[in-house]
Design an enzyme around this catalytic site. Structure first.
Site, PDB file in Angstrom:
ATOM      1  N   VAL A 166     -32.512  16.232  19.073  1.00  0.00           N
ATOM      2  CA  VAL A 166     -31.084  16.438  18.817  1.00  0.00           C
ATOM      3  C   VAL A 166     -30.331  15.123  18.944  1.00  0.00           C
ATOM      4  CG1 VAL A 166     -29.003  17.572  19.675  1.00  0.00           C
ATOM      5  CG2 VAL A 166     -31.137  18.844  19.512  1.00  0.00           C
TER       6      VAL A 166
ATOM      7  N   ASP B 284     -12.400   5.964 -23.474  1.00  0.00           N
ATOM      8  CA  ASP B 284     -11.819   6.225 -24.780  1.00  0.00           C
ATOM      9  C   ASP B 284     -10.568   5.354 -24.932  1.00  0.00           C
ATOM     10  OD1 ASP B 284     -11.458   7.454 -27.236  1.00  0.00           O
ATOM     11  OD2 ASP B 284     -10.246   9.072 -26.393  1.00  0.00           O
TER      12      ASP B 284
ATOM     13  N   ASP C  18     -10.465  12.195 -23.318  1.00  0.00           N
ATOM     14  CA  ASP C  18      -9.544  13.328 -23.341  1.00  0.00           C
ATOM     15  C   ASP C  18      -9.883  14.357 -24.409  1.00  0.00           C
ATOM     16  OD1 ASP C  18      -8.940  11.874 -25.568  1.00  0.00           O
ATOM     17  OD2 ASP C  18      -6.817  11.580 -25.114  1.00  0.00           O
TER      18      ASP C  18
ATOM     19  N   ASP D  39     -15.430  13.778 -26.380  1.00  0.00           N
ATOM     20  CA  ASP D  39     -15.800  13.013 -25.196  1.00  0.00           C
ATOM     21  C   ASP D  39     -16.622  13.826 -24.196  1.00  0.00           C
ATOM     22  OD1 ASP D  39     -14.355  10.686 -25.979  1.00  0.00           O
ATOM     23  OD2 ASP D  39     -12.502  11.654 -25.334  1.00  0.00           O
TER      24      ASP D  39
ATOM     25  N   ASN E 141     -23.021  13.850  21.748  1.00  0.00           N
ATOM     26  CA  ASN E 141     -23.086  14.217  20.325  1.00  0.00           C
ATOM     27  C   ASN E 141     -21.740  14.696  19.812  1.00  0.00           C
ATOM     28  OD1 ASN E 141     -25.742  13.559  20.006  1.00  0.00           O
ATOM     29  ND2 ASN E 141     -26.514  15.647  20.217  1.00  0.00           N
TER      30      ASN E 141
END
Length: 934
Positions: free
Chosen positions: A310, A357, A663, A667, A759
């Site tokens: 652990v 694009d 867009d 695409d 921990n």
């Protein structure tokens, strides 16, 4: 002609076969209907365009071809998604640790905490996956709506999904094309195909057959394609393909073929899980064997081994990573970027190539008049988009000439309107309306004062538009009862119809020398990537009555008023963002369906470096050649969706992380193929948004660069947490190993709850506070990380082990020397372990400050930029005081009270990890400065 007829006959036979064979139809990619005449097409479809299909024919074809819908994706059941999340390698490791701990130990705190982390992580990931919409579902949504068809000799409105091949469809301006089809007839038809082909301008359509069967979609001017928009005119078409057989259906098929690979972060976490698991098993085995050699109980050894496992395995890694990514996604949303998948946040930080694009992404998607050539002079025009704010600049000391005729033509020979910056109509006409307004024309008033009596609508065959007006008065207020013809169009189409030019001295005839000068000016504008529009007109006899038949014949003997240069202007912020990206080692590639000259001009204006090429050039390269050259291309024009995927794959083949922005429908496949797809939220289609990992709400390219910076910062925060947690874990490991070898305290220096408490510190508020650390200065001045870089590089591992050694040495020193340093407390069996435990906690406090930067000193202003860190540290110190000083908690954690001096010693020794790290950072900074001077 003979060859074409032979081809047409063969094609017609194939079309007939296709009409009765759905499998053949599905297997045929965009059949060459554009090569057939209208008569041949309707014959092949078995329909009379005057009456349309009969109800019986429609029913038969629907049984054969199905509905005009796009295929839905196979849905993954919820239980399968959850199983997939639970079978991740790190999750399996944690499950094993929880089960073993629950079986062999007498306390359930540790397994409960581990299981809680597993559940939290699974829920977070499942919720994020549920938010992502399917790309194919978005495509399906686009198929909804109604359309007008001709059936049984009557025009009726039907659901788009009910269309079948052979249907006769009637379209008007503003309609969305419901299926793929061959034009039968049209009047002034223009169609916006940007979402499919990337062409920024509406495309004029014609009806004659085309000879080249291999023409790309963008050049099939007698075809209409599903989900494109009619911007002008009206048309009749015969449906040739529906559903998955359409061009959009082909894109849907491409989407289904693209694999959803794990992101770089997911791969690195898997690698880390493997390394930590192996390391944990080795250490546990050593401790277990050493204990057996000493004759210890195997049951006690197993409990010790589980506790050590652990401590060694960072079970909070996945949860903290999810939290860090979620916080990053929240910050990105505030900046205009919506993240659909948490892992995409980190992927942004490792991007090395952005394939974007042009239309609407790097440009404004608003046509704007930039240049005006008239009266033998060139003028520049300021202002952006459809705002009428702007000026016409002369560029010299001479005054602006009287341009009333040119501006009046732009206002009257025009069907568009612009209201408060919002365009209604064709984008190019909108640009001319705005220019007329900038020139002082009240467009609405001019149209009322000079009513249109006839028109010659634009047609791609003759490439101009003309209107005829009864002139109420001139710009000077004099009555002019005459009839005027105003025309605009392509210079190549109108120049042959022009015999004079309007200059500062009035109208003068066009001679060869003047024509050449005008031609040179047009070429200069075109060379700058501007679309050129010629503005012209003439006076007619007041008794002339133009009609649909005679109107075009009157468009002759024109006087040239002006040449206008129009462009979809680049975004100012896009140029700045590209510069930042280049400085960060990120290559930007413009990939567009527009013309090469236009795209190259935009690239120059944006400062985008690299070679320029068109789609056909890519067709000449095999995949290996394209992979070798892809990174050198700055502009790729006239590309298809398949080209975009090839380019993205070519960039990825070199191990690079690729982001793709876009867009349009065209695409979507590349967006899905890319490591991270980025869709535009305003102008983007549902398809592109569905395929993307991130959506920009402001359509601003600069937001991408801001997101990259955020992504780099987030990845750095994840590394901070990994280093913080593993340093603690390996401090534990070294302590346990030494204890195992020496046999001290039966091999368990700390109790299980003390291990769990540390921990919690690693996985709790202090660690989570690292997730909101701001990006360090200089984040965007470094190159992208290699895509194959591990979370634990050799350098990072040495630093983790070094800090772990410091922690282990200091803690063991306290354990062994505390009784001699404080003889008054030596009689308490819990004193030494309590002081060592407290010292180890303060090691975590100082180490949290250490890991916030690899090079910057803790003693700098950067240390105070994250208030959450300090709140968390104060909380940890207060809680540690409670654990040590309060009776109830002492019994639970096996601790005893410490004096102020003993607390001071714990703080002093705990700070040693900070001083060692400060020395290392100082050495690194000095070495960096020396390297910069060389």
């Amino acid at each position: 002609m003979t060859n074409r007829r032979k081809f047409s006959a063969e094609f017609r036979a194939e079309a007939v076969r296709m009409s009765t064979d759905p499998q053949a139809t599905a297997a045929t990619e965009h059949a060459a209907w554009h090569t057939l005449s209208v008569a041949e097409t309707t014959a092949a479809q078995g329909v009379d365009s005057r009456t349309g299909l009969s109800a019986a024919a429609v029913a038969d074809r629907r049984r054969l071809h199905g509905l005009n819908l796009l295929a839905e994706p196979n849905r993954v059941p919820t239980w399968r998604k959850i199983v997939h999340l639970l079978t991740e390698k790190m999750t399996i490791v944690l499950l094993v640790a929880a089960i073993v701990s629950a079986v062999v130990s007498r306390e359930l705190e540790t397994p409960i905490v581990i299981l809680a982390v597993i559940i939290l992580n699974t829920v977070l990931n499942y919720v994020q996956e549920r938010r992502a919409e399917s790309s194919l579902q978005a495509l399906q949504k686009l198929s909804e709506g109604r359309t007008v068809v001709r059936r049984d000799g009557t025009e009726v409105e039907v659901q788009r999904s009910e269309l079948v091949p052979g249907d006769i469809v009637l379209l008007d301006a503003g309609d969305s094309v419901p299926a793929d089809g061959r034009l039968i007839d049209n009047v002034g038809l223009q169609v916006a195909e940007a979402t499919l082909t990337g062409e920024s301008e509406p495309v004029g359509k014609t009806t004659p057959a085309l000879d080249d069967s291999g023409l790309p979609l963008a050049d099939r001017h007698n075809m209409l394609f599903m989900n494109t928009i009619v911007t002008r005119g009206r048309a009749t078409m015969v449906v040739t393909d529906i559903g998955m057989g359409t061009a959009v259906g082909g894109i849907a098929a491409l989407l289904s073929e693209v694999k959803n690979d794990k992101t770089p972060l997911q791969r690195r976490i898997d690698q880390l899980a493997q390394v930590l698991t192996i390391a944990a098993l080795v250490v546990v085995a050593i401790v277990f064997v050493l204990g057996l050699v000493r004759g210890e109980s195997w049951t006690e050894l197993l409990i010790t081994a589980v506790s050590l496992a652990v401590a060694t395995i960072p079970e909070g890694l996945t949860a903290v990573v999810a939290f860090t990514l979620a916080m990053g996604a929240s910050r990105l949303a505030a900046q205009g970027a919506i993240i659909k998948q948490l892992s995409a946040v980190e992927t942004l930080g490792s991007v090395s190539h952005i394939a974007t694009d042009k239309t609407g992404t790097l440009t404004m998607n608003e046509m704007t008049a930039r240049r005006l050539h008239t009266h033998g002079r060139d003028f520049r025009i300021t202002g952006e988009g459809y705002s009428t704010t702007g000026r016409i600049l002369t560029g010299d000391d001479r005054p602006l000439p009287d341009l009333t005729e040119a501006f009046l033509t732009m206002a009257l020979c025009n069907d568009a309107g612009v209201n408060d910056g919002v365009l209604v109509g064709d984008p190019t006409e909108g640009a001319l309306v705005v220019l007329a307004e900038k020139g002082g024309i009240d467009v609405a008033g001019a149209r009322r004062s000079h009513p249109r009596v006839a028109e010659v609508p634009f047609d791609s065959d003759y490439k101009f538009m003309a209107t005829f007006h009864r002139m109420a008065e001139s710009a000077t207020g004099q009555r002019l009862p005459g009839l005027r013809c105003f025309a605009k169009g392509a210079p190549g189409a109108l120049m042959p119809l022009t015999d004079s030019v309007l200059g500062i001295d009035g109208i003068r005839p066009l001679d060869d020398s003047l024509r050449q000068r005008i031609h040179d000016s047009i070429q200069e504008l075109a060379g700058e990537g501007l679309r050129t529009i010629m503005i012209a007109g003439r006076s007619l006899d007041p008794g002339t009555v133009p009609d649909e038949g005679s109107g075009r014949s009157l468009v002759t003997g024109l006087t040239l008023y002006a040449i206008v240069g129009i462009v979809d202007p680049p975004r100012v912020e896009a140029a700045e963002a590209i510069a930042v990206a280049l400085g960060a080692g990120i290559r930007v590639h413009m990939i567009t369906g527009d013309h090469l000259v236009t795209a190259s001009a935009i690239a120059r204006n944006l400062g985008l470096p690299g070679e320029a090429a068109a789609g056909p050039t890519l067709d000449d390269l095999d995949d290996h050649e394209l992979a070798a050259r892809a990174a050198d291309y700055g502009v790729l024009a006239r590309v298809t969706p398949a080209h975009k995927i090839r380019v993205v794959r070519a960039l990825q083949s070199g191990g690079k992380v690729v982001a793709m922005t876009g867009d349009g429908v065209n695409d979507a496949p590349a967006l899905k193929q890319a490591d991270i797809g980025i869709a535009m939220g305003i102008t983007g289609t549902d398809v592109s948004k569905g395929a993307a990992n991130m959506i920009l709400t402001d359509d601003n390219f600069s937001t991408i660069v801001a997101a990259v910076r955020e992504g780099r910062g987030i990845y750095a925060n994840i590394l901070k947490f990994v280093r913080f947690q593993l340093t603690t874990a390996w401090g534990f490991v070294i302590i346990f190993l030494i204890a195992g070898v020496t046999g001290w305290a039966a091999g368990a220096p700390f109790t299980a709850l003390q291990i769990l408490w540390v921990n919690i510190i690693m996985d709790g508020p202090p660690a989570l506070a690292l997730g909101v650390d701001p990006a360090e200065p200089g984040t965007m001045s470094r190159p992208p990380r290699p895509s194959d870089e591990r979370l634990l590089t050799r350098e990072r591992l040495f630093r983790i082990l070094g800090s772990g050694l410091v922690m282990a040495a200091g803690t063991l020193t306290v354990l062994t020397q505390a009784p001699s340093l404080f003889p008054d407390s030596a009689g308490n069996p819990l004193f030494a372990t309590t002081l060592a435990f407290t010292t180890f906690v303060f090691y975590q406090v100082f180490n949290l400050l250490n890991v916030r930067s690899d090079t910057h000193s803790v003693f700098s202003l950067q240390t105070f930029t994250n208030r959450s860190i300090w709140v968390a540290l104060v909380a940890v110190i207060i809680l540690q005081i409670f654990v040590v000083q309060i009776d109830v908690l002492q019994g639970l954690f096996d601790t005893t009270s410490l004096s102020a001096t003993q607390w001071g010693l714990a703080v002093l020794i705990g700070s040693s990890v900070l001083w060692v790290e400060e020395i290392r950072k100082s050495v690194v900074r000095v070495a960096g400065r020396r390297a910069a001077l060389r």
